[in-house]
Design a protein around this motif. Sequence first.
Motif, mmCIF file in Angstrom:
data_model
loop_
_atom_site.group_PDB
_atom_site.id
_atom_site.type_symbol
_atom_site.label_atom_id
_atom_site.label_comp_id
_atom_site.label_asym_id
_atom_site.label_seq_id
_atom_site.Cartn_x
_atom_site.Cartn_y
_atom_site.Cartn_z
ATOM 1 N N UNK A 157 64.956 55.456 39.145
ATOM 2 C CA UNK A 157 64.433 56.761 39.571
ATOM 3 C C UNK A 157 64.672 57.785 38.471
ATOM 4 N N UNK A 158 63.601 58.274 37.882
ATOM 5 C CA UNK A 158 63.701 59.129 36.692
ATOM 6 C C UNK A 158 64.393 60.458 36.942
ATOM 7 N N UNK A 159 64.557 60.862 38.204
ATOM 8 C CA UNK A 159 65.206 62.133 38.517
ATOM 9 C C UNK A 159 66.500 61.948 39.308
ATOM 10 N N UNK A 160 67.006 60.732 39.337
ATOM 11 C CA UNK A 160 68.228 60.468 40.090
ATOM 12 C C UNK A 160 69.431 60.441 39.160
ATOM 13 N N UNK A 161 70.586 60.857 39.677
ATOM 14 C CA UNK A 161 71.813 60.870 38.865
ATOM 15 C C UNK A 161 72.218 59.470 38.428
ATOM 16 N N UNK A 162 71.761 58.434 39.131
ATOM 17 C CA UNK A 162 72.100 57.057 38.795
ATOM 18 C C UNK A 162 71.070 56.395 37.880
ATOM 19 N N UNK A 163 70.110 57.172 37.385
ATOM 20 C CA UNK A 163 69.091 56.611 36.482
ATOM 21 C C UNK A 163 69.769 55.953 35.284
ATOM 22 N N UNK A 164 69.291 54.757 34.925
ATOM 23 C CA UNK A 164 69.878 53.980 33.839
ATOM 24 C C UNK A 164 68.790 53.609 32.836
ATOM 25 N N UNK A 165 68.708 54.359 31.743
ATOM 26 C CA UNK A 165 67.683 54.123 30.743
ATOM 27 C C UNK A 165 67.788 52.761 30.084
ATOM 28 N N UNK A 166 68.998 52.262 29.882
ATOM 29 C CA UNK A 166 69.181 50.957 29.262
ATOM 30 C C UNK A 166 68.675 49.849 30.182
ATOM 31 N N UNK A 167 68.946 49.998 31.467
ATOM 32 C CA UNK A 167 68.455 49.021 32.444
ATOM 33 C C UNK A 167 66.927 49.020 32.458
ATOM 34 N N UNK A 168 66.331 50.207 32.438
ATOM 35 C CA UNK A 168 64.877 50.309 32.454
ATOM 36 C C UNK A 168 64.275 49.680 31.197
ATOM 37 N N UNK A 169 64.863 49.963 30.024
ATOM 38 C CA UNK A 169 64.368 49.397 28.769
ATOM 39 C C UNK A 169 64.420 47.875 28.802
ATOM 40 N N UNK A 170 65.532 47.324 29.256
ATOM 41 C CA UNK A 170 65.690 45.874 29.321
ATOM 42 C C UNK A 170 64.642 45.255 30.253
ATOM 43 N N UNK A 171 64.445 45.867 31.407
ATOM 44 C CA UNK A 171 63.454 45.362 32.367
ATOM 45 C C UNK A 171 62.047 45.471 31.791
ATOM 46 N N UNK A 187 53.093 53.371 35.370
ATOM 47 C CA UNK A 187 52.726 53.625 36.759
ATOM 48 C C UNK A 187 53.344 52.617 37.725
ATOM 49 N N UNK A 188 54.121 51.668 37.200
ATOM 50 C CA UNK A 188 54.808 50.701 38.058
ATOM 51 C C UNK A 188 56.003 51.396 38.718
ATOM 52 N N UNK A 189 55.916 51.619 40.022
ATOM 53 C CA UNK A 189 56.952 52.386 40.708
ATOM 54 C C UNK A 189 58.289 51.649 40.803
ATOM 55 N N UNK A 190 58.292 50.342 40.670
ATOM 56 C CA UNK A 190 59.556 49.610 40.661
ATOM 57 C C UNK A 190 60.249 49.731 39.307
ATOM 58 N N UNK A 191 59.527 50.250 38.321
ATOM 59 C CA UNK A 191 60.073 50.379 36.968
ATOM 60 C C UNK A 191 60.303 51.847 36.620
ATOM 61 N N UNK A 192 59.232 52.633 36.615
ATOM 62 C CA UNK A 192 59.329 54.071 36.344
ATOM 63 C C UNK A 192 59.140 54.806 37.676
ATOM 64 N N UNK A 193 60.174 54.777 38.499
ATOM 65 C CA UNK A 193 60.077 55.324 39.843
ATOM 66 C C UNK A 193 59.925 56.846 39.813
ATOM 67 N N UNK A 194 58.804 57.321 40.356
ATOM 68 C CA UNK A 194 58.540 58.762 40.386
ATOM 69 C C UNK A 194 57.491 59.218 39.402
#
Length: 244
Positions: free
Chosen positions: A114-128, A143-150
């Motif tokens: 979740x791009x606006x959540x305090x728990x957002x993890x950029x490294x996790x997103x990059x790896x995925x 636009x994949x909501x499971x990846x770039x949520x929001x």
Amino acid sequence: MPEGPSILFLKNKLQRFKGKTVSEASGYSEMDKSAIDHIKILDIETYGKNLFFVFKDFFVGVHLGLFGSMLVNKRKKVNASFALHFPHSEINFYVANTKMYQGKPSDHFNFKTDILNKDFDGEYLLKTLQEVYTEKTIGDALMEQELFTGVGNIIRIESLYRAKIHPESLVKDIPEKKLVYLIETVVNYAYEFLDFLKNDEVKEKALIYGKKICPKDKAELMIEEMGKVKRKTYICPKCQKLYT
């Protein structure tokens, strides 16, 4: 369709209802609303384009889709799809999808994306992104909501322009440093978007969304439906590199 910042903006407007007891839940949605009557809202959360009303043992998710809207202490002439009533106020949702979940939001949703959540993890997103979406175009991946949520179409277009990446570039062809920069740009622009909402300036402040000319080199923008998502896309062929 409302984007992540729009839903967070609505959440912020609803904070005064946190801790209040629902007198009655109504609306034409098929969800059984009887469990919501006479219980307290413990929290109001968001996950991307979803708004959550959290109760003791369950929560209700509201998704506004393409045409949904919310009114507080006001009503439209048509019936609300979902409404929460309180002794002296009410929240009405129109053309909204609702779903009841047992447990709490973190039991069902991965807030690392979740791009606006305090728990957002950029490294996790990059790896995925690099492991699962390597064959997708970056325009579709955003636009994949499971990846770039929001992320919605405005954030997609504005972030790619700021990062100088053509939306038809395949994820596997984009250098890792550039992907890292894009992820940072997406998050930073999402917070700008949230700030612009305060004065209804999102489209006015956009650099290329809804525009015809690139603000940097004054070149004519390319405007067309693009990728599998088939959403209207604005591109500056001079500023945005197509990685191959």
